[in-house]
Design an enzyme around this catalytic site. Structure first.
Site, PDB file in Angstrom:
ATOM      1  N   SER A 138      -1.620 -13.713   6.739  1.00  0.00           N
ATOM      2  CA  SER A 138      -1.165 -12.933   5.609  1.00  0.00           C
ATOM      3  C   SER A 138      -1.561 -11.550   5.941  1.00  0.00           C
ATOM      4  O   SER A 138      -2.716 -11.093   6.450  1.00  0.00           O
ATOM      5  CB  SER A 138      -1.964 -13.623   4.375  1.00  0.00           C
ATOM      6  OG  SER A 138      -1.882 -12.437   3.198  1.00  0.00           O
ATOM      7  N   LYS A 151      -8.364 -16.812   5.819  1.00  0.00           N
ATOM      8  CA  LYS A 151      -7.076 -16.739   6.932  1.00  0.00           C
ATOM      9  C   LYS A 151      -7.641 -15.788   8.049  1.00  0.00           C
ATOM     10  O   LYS A 151      -7.160 -15.952   9.148  1.00  0.00           O
ATOM     11  CB  LYS A 151      -5.938 -15.851   6.235  1.00  0.00           C
ATOM     12  CG  LYS A 151      -5.170 -16.526   5.115  1.00  0.00           C
ATOM     13  CD  LYS A 151      -4.264 -17.549   5.780  1.00  0.00           C
ATOM     14  CE  LYS A 151      -3.562 -18.463   4.871  1.00  0.00           C
ATOM     15  NZ  LYS A 151      -3.019 -19.522   5.651  1.00  0.00           N
ATOM     16  N   TYR A 157      -9.947 -16.071  -0.185  1.00  0.00           N
ATOM     17  CA  TYR A 157      -8.534 -16.604   0.553  1.00  0.00           C
ATOM     18  C   TYR A 157      -8.326 -15.885   1.829  1.00  0.00           C
ATOM     19  O   TYR A 157      -8.049 -16.322   2.851  1.00  0.00           O
ATOM     20  CB  TYR A 157      -7.333 -16.517  -0.519  1.00  0.00           C
ATOM     21  CG  TYR A 157      -6.051 -16.336   0.238  1.00  0.00           C
ATOM     22  CD1 TYR A 157      -5.624 -17.742   0.614  1.00  0.00           C
ATOM     23  CD2 TYR A 157      -5.306 -15.264   0.431  1.00  0.00           C
ATOM     24  CE1 TYR A 157      -4.426 -17.643   1.402  1.00  0.00           C
ATOM     25  CE2 TYR A 157      -4.126 -15.441   0.839  1.00  0.00           C
ATOM     26  CZ  TYR A 157      -3.557 -16.544   1.319  1.00  0.00           C
ATOM     27  OH  TYR A 157      -2.325 -16.709   2.090  1.00  0.00           O
TER      28      TYR A 157
HETATM   29  P1  NAD Z   1       2.943 -23.335  -1.018  1.00  0.00           P
HETATM   30  O1  NAD Z   1       1.811 -23.682  -1.834  1.00  0.00           O
HETATM   31  O2  NAD Z   1       4.189 -23.539  -1.437  1.00  0.00           O
HETATM   32  O3  NAD Z   1       2.912 -24.353   0.512  1.00  0.00           O
HETATM   33  C1  NAD Z   1       1.853 -24.925   1.160  1.00  0.00           C
HETATM   34  C2  NAD Z   1       2.073 -26.479   1.154  1.00  0.00           C
HETATM   35  O4  NAD Z   1       0.850 -26.925   1.993  1.00  0.00           O
HETATM   36  C3  NAD Z   1       2.157 -27.205  -0.052  1.00  0.00           C
HETATM   37  O5  NAD Z   1       3.176 -28.102  -0.037  1.00  0.00           O
HETATM   38  C4  NAD Z   1       0.944 -27.899  -0.205  1.00  0.00           C
HETATM   39  O6  NAD Z   1       0.982 -29.295  -1.024  1.00  0.00           O
HETATM   40  C5  NAD Z   1       0.441 -28.097   1.219  1.00  0.00           C
HETATM   41  N1  NAD Z   1      -0.870 -28.403   1.528  1.00  0.00           N
HETATM   42  C6  NAD Z   1      -1.899 -27.601   1.100  1.00  0.00           C
HETATM   43  N2  NAD Z   1      -3.140 -28.242   1.435  1.00  0.00           N
HETATM   44  C7  NAD Z   1      -2.642 -29.144   2.466  1.00  0.00           C
HETATM   45  C8  NAD Z   1      -3.761 -30.355   3.258  1.00  0.00           C
HETATM   46  N3  NAD Z   1      -4.825 -30.175   3.221  1.00  0.00           N
HETATM   47  N4  NAD Z   1      -2.737 -30.967   4.030  1.00  0.00           N
HETATM   48  C9  NAD Z   1      -1.595 -31.127   3.927  1.00  0.00           C
HETATM   49  N5  NAD Z   1      -0.799 -30.297   3.053  1.00  0.00           N
HETATM   50  C10 NAD Z   1      -1.338 -29.348   2.337  1.00  0.00           C
HETATM   51  O7  NAD Z   1       2.337 -22.010  -0.209  1.00  0.00           O
HETATM   52  P2  NAD Z   1       3.353 -21.076   0.747  1.00  0.00           P
HETATM   53  O8  NAD Z   1       3.921 -20.001  -0.225  1.00  0.00           O
HETATM   54  O9  NAD Z   1       4.865 -22.131   1.145  1.00  0.00           O
HETATM   55  O10 NAD Z   1       2.563 -20.642   1.747  1.00  0.00           O
HETATM   56  C11 NAD Z   1       2.582 -21.230   2.867  1.00  0.00           C
HETATM   57  C12 NAD Z   1       1.612 -20.695   3.897  1.00  0.00           C
HETATM   58  O11 NAD Z   1       1.831 -19.252   3.756  1.00  0.00           O
HETATM   59  C13 NAD Z   1       0.201 -20.975   3.236  1.00  0.00           C
HETATM   60  O12 NAD Z   1      -0.867 -20.850   4.309  1.00  0.00           O
HETATM   61  C14 NAD Z   1      -0.164 -19.449   2.683  1.00  0.00           C
HETATM   62  O13 NAD Z   1      -1.593 -19.072   2.629  1.00  0.00           O
HETATM   63  C15 NAD Z   1       0.706 -18.597   3.633  1.00  0.00           C
HETATM   64  N6  NAD Z   1       0.955 -17.151   3.222  1.00  0.00           N
HETATM   65  C16 NAD Z   1       1.800 -17.172   1.928  1.00  0.00           C
HETATM   66  C17 NAD Z   1       2.161 -16.158   1.264  1.00  0.00           C
HETATM   67  C18 NAD Z   1       2.944 -16.095  -0.223  1.00  0.00           C
HETATM   68  O14 NAD Z   1       3.104 -15.024  -0.624  1.00  0.00           O
HETATM   69  N7  NAD Z   1       3.817 -17.071  -0.378  1.00  0.00           N
HETATM   70  C19 NAD Z   1       1.787 -14.898   1.954  1.00  0.00           C
HETATM   71  C20 NAD Z   1       0.867 -14.804   2.994  1.00  0.00           C
HETATM   72  C21 NAD Z   1       0.781 -16.092   3.411  1.00  0.00           C
HETATM   73  N1  UFG Z   2       1.842  -7.768 -10.429  1.00  0.00           N
HETATM   74  C1  UFG Z   2       2.018  -7.493 -11.538  1.00  0.00           C
HETATM   75  N2  UFG Z   2       2.052  -8.267 -12.511  1.00  0.00           N
HETATM   76  C2  UFG Z   2       1.890  -9.662 -11.995  1.00  0.00           C
HETATM   77  C3  UFG Z   2       1.860 -10.197 -11.049  1.00  0.00           C
HETATM   78  C4  UFG Z   2       1.984  -8.850  -9.985  1.00  0.00           C
HETATM   79  O1  UFG Z   2       2.120  -6.164 -11.857  1.00  0.00           O
HETATM   80  O2  UFG Z   2       2.175 -10.361 -13.209  1.00  0.00           O
HETATM   81  C5  UFG Z   2       1.945  -6.954  -9.194  1.00  0.00           C
HETATM   82  C6  UFG Z   2       0.535  -6.757  -8.652  1.00  0.00           C
HETATM   83  O3  UFG Z   2      -0.462  -6.003  -9.224  1.00  0.00           O
HETATM   84  C7  UFG Z   2       1.064  -6.305  -7.006  1.00  0.00           C
HETATM   85  C8  UFG Z   2       2.377  -6.673  -6.972  1.00  0.00           C
HETATM   86  O4  UFG Z   2       2.718  -7.161  -8.358  1.00  0.00           O
HETATM   87  O5  UFG Z   2       0.739  -4.701  -7.220  1.00  0.00           O
HETATM   88  C9  UFG Z   2       2.661  -7.889  -5.793  1.00  0.00           C
HETATM   89  O6  UFG Z   2       1.586  -8.610  -6.382  1.00  0.00           O
HETATM   90  P1  UFG Z   2       1.747 -10.409  -5.838  1.00  0.00           P
HETATM   91  O7  UFG Z   2       0.742 -11.207  -6.444  1.00  0.00           O
HETATM   92  O8  UFG Z   2       3.218 -11.006  -5.872  1.00  0.00           O
HETATM   93  O9  UFG Z   2       1.579 -10.059  -4.246  1.00  0.00           O
HETATM   94  P2  UFG Z   2       0.032  -9.583  -3.519  1.00  0.00           P
HETATM   95  O10 UFG Z   2       0.637  -8.324  -2.842  1.00  0.00           O
HETATM   96  O11 UFG Z   2      -0.785  -9.345  -4.769  1.00  0.00           O
HETATM   97  O12 UFG Z   2      -0.220 -10.861  -2.758  1.00  0.00           O
HETATM   98  C10 UFG Z   2       0.845 -11.601  -2.177  1.00  0.00           C
HETATM   99  C11 UFG Z   2       0.387 -13.146  -1.929  1.00  0.00           C
HETATM  100  C12 UFG Z   2      -0.962 -12.968  -1.014  1.00  0.00           C
HETATM  101  C13 UFG Z   2      -0.938 -12.359   0.286  1.00  0.00           C
HETATM  102  C14 UFG Z   2      -0.406 -11.088   0.000  1.00  0.00           C
HETATM  103  C15 UFG Z   2      -0.041 -10.520   1.424  1.00  0.00           C
HETATM  104  O13 UFG Z   2      -0.072 -13.613  -3.224  1.00  0.00           O
HETATM  105  O14 UFG Z   2      -1.227 -14.486  -0.788  1.00  0.00           O
HETATM  106  O15 UFG Z   2       0.808 -11.142  -0.701  1.00  0.00           O
HETATM  107  O16 UFG Z   2       0.276  -9.093   1.243  1.00  0.00           O
HETATM  108  F1  UFG Z   2      -1.828 -12.506   1.056  1.00  0.00           F
END
Ligand code: NAD
Ligand code: UFG
Length: 368
Positions: free
Chosen positions: A138, A166, A162
């Site tokens: 991330s 990572k 979190y």
């Molecule tokens: P998500 O929660 O939609 O998907 C994650 C999936 O992993 C889920 O389906 C959940 O059921 C499964 N899971 C969790 N723990 C598990 C376990 N122990 N064994 C098997 N399955 C398990 O999340 P996402 O947005 O698809 O994110 C996927 C990955 O990307 C995550 O590792 C997350 O940290 C990373 N990531 C996401 C974002 C974001 O904004 N979505 C940003 C940066 C990194």
């Molecule tokens: N925000 C609002 N109102 C809301 C939600 C979010 O104003 O209800 C703002 C936040 O303050 C931020 C921006 O929208 O400025 C984006 O917020 P997000 O929560 O959508 O995303 P973040 O950048 O905080 O974090 C996301 C994922 C993390 C990941 C990160 C990587 O949630 O898991 O991006 O940059 F690590």
């Protein structure tokens, strides 16, 4: 469509989740066999059937190209059995917990799931001699980067449990890769994935109140929530709201296919199926070896206010907003330098903020 016996098989953990499900679709479309693993703690089993609907033409002649195991990645025995049941060419590891706020009160659970899960997975992979791993990291590992756009060599600084899980996984996988000698590891640092598959059959389905901006915006537009709180209008940015790098989830998913292809020494498409033409769009790519760290973003910074304005313009829906205090732990501005992924993979994000908003809204509108 026939499938070559040489067809490569990829195991995807967290495969029914938001990014995992889109990646499974792109892998199938590129010609791979896919083995999905998920414990369904944050997704629904029905996602499998939706993936099958999207990719039906790729599955008709060979339904065995797709398989699903409802397994927890911390269950090494189950993973070992799965990895021993057929040759696996590479693993894409999405499974994990991802809510920054929740990670404070549930820190041990985050360490167990994210770090314990990654270690259990790599142990099972080592026993099965599977050496290619793509890991979901991330942009949160950069904290507030000193200079923007942020490159992979920038120092890391994490501010929440979190993010620490990572970063520790990145460090562990770096050591794991070097210790294995011929292992291949890609650490992919995602910026802000949003949007949904254009079919509106799969998308982001947060449980409870969304933490992230785009699902909150779509729920306000749908009338599920009265207004969006904008967390801070006093940041040193062009309109006072935070700036992020939003990337369409399908672009991100294609980046995973390109990464796996580069690890396997193939073109961006897995040209292991005789009926898939190598794309003439794609120039030469390098074969990845050892450890590779890559940003997956667009390189474009977008403010919260700009995202809301674009969403309203594209969808015609109103999104009432309230001014709220800054959210703890937010950085003012973060966007990627995505050049390395382009150089190594010949991949770059192509979808606009407009299509991210349109697809996110189509998905929200499809929900009951
Ligand atoms: P998500 O929660 O939609 O998907 C994650 C999936 O992993 C889920 O389906 C959940 O059921 C499964 N899971 C969790 N723990 C598990 C376990 N122990 N064994 C098997 N399955 C398990 O999340 P996402 O947005 O698809 O994110 C996927 C990955 O990307 C995550 O590792 C997350 O940290 C990373 N990531 C996401 C974002 C974001 O904004 N979505 C940003 C940066 C990194
Ligand atoms: N925000 C609002 N109102 C809301 C939600 C979010 O104003 O209800 C703002 C936040 O303050 C931020 C921006 O929208 O400025 C984006 O917020 P997000 O929560 O959508 O995303 P973040 O950048 O905080 O974090 C996301 C994922 C993390 C990941 C990160 C990587 O949630 O898991 O991006 O940059 F690590």
């Amino acid at each position: 469509m026939t499938t070559s016996p040489n067809c490569k098989t990829v195991l995807v953990t967290g495969a029914t989740g938001f990014i995992g499900s889109h990646t499974v679709v792109e892998l199938l479309e590129a010609g791979y066999r896919v083995r999905m693993v998920d414990n369904l703690c944050n997704s629904e089993a029905s996602v499998l059937e939706r993936i099958e609907r999207i990719a039906h033409e790729h599955l008709t002649h060979d339904p065995k190209r797709l398989g699903f195991w409802p397994v927890d990645v911390r269950d090494s025995q189950a993973l070992e059995a799965l990895l021993a049941s057929e040759p696996i060419d590479g693993v894409i590891h999405f499974a994990g917990l991802k809510a920054v706020g929740e990670s404070f009160s549930q820190a041990p659970n985050y360490w167990d799931n994210n770090v314990g899960g990654t270690m259990a997975l790599t142990q099972a992979m080592a026993k099965a001699h599977v050496k290619r791993l793509v890991f979901s990291s991330s942009a949160t590992v950069y904290g507030q980067a000193a200079s923007l756009p942020v490159s992979e060599d920038a120092p890391t600084q994490v501010t929440n449990p979190y993010g620490r899980t990572k970063l520790v996984c990145e460090q562990f996988l770096t050591d794991w890769c070097h210790a294995s000698g011929d292992g291949q590891v890609a650490l992919l640092r995602y910026f802000n994935p949003v949007g949904a598959h254009p079919s509106a059959l799969i998308g982001e389905a947060p449980r409870g109140v969304p933490n992230n901006l785009m699902p909150f915006v779509t729920q306000v537009a749908a009338g599920i929530r009265p207004a969006l709180s904008i967390f801070g209008r006093d940041y040193p940015t062009r309109d006072g709201t935070c700036i992020r790098d939003y990337i369409h989830v399908s672009d991100l998913a294609r980046g995973h296919v390109a990464t796996m292809a580069a690890m396997l020494g193939l073109g961006p498409h897995a040209v292991t199926s005789p009926d898939i033409e190598p794309s003439t769009q794609n120039g030469p790519i390098q074969t990845l070896s050892g450890l590779t760290v890559m940003n997956f973003g667009t390189g474009q910074g977008v403010s919260v206010q700009e995202l809301v304005d674009t969403f309203e313009r594209v969808t015609g829906q109103r999104v009432p907003t309230l001014d709220a205090p800054r959210r703890q732990g937010d950085v003012a501005e973060l966007y990627a330098n995505p050049q390395r992924a382009h150089t190594l993979l010949n991949w770059r994000a192509t979808q606009t903020l407009e299509s991210m908003c349109r697809d996110a809204w189509a998905w929200q509108s499809s929900l009951p």
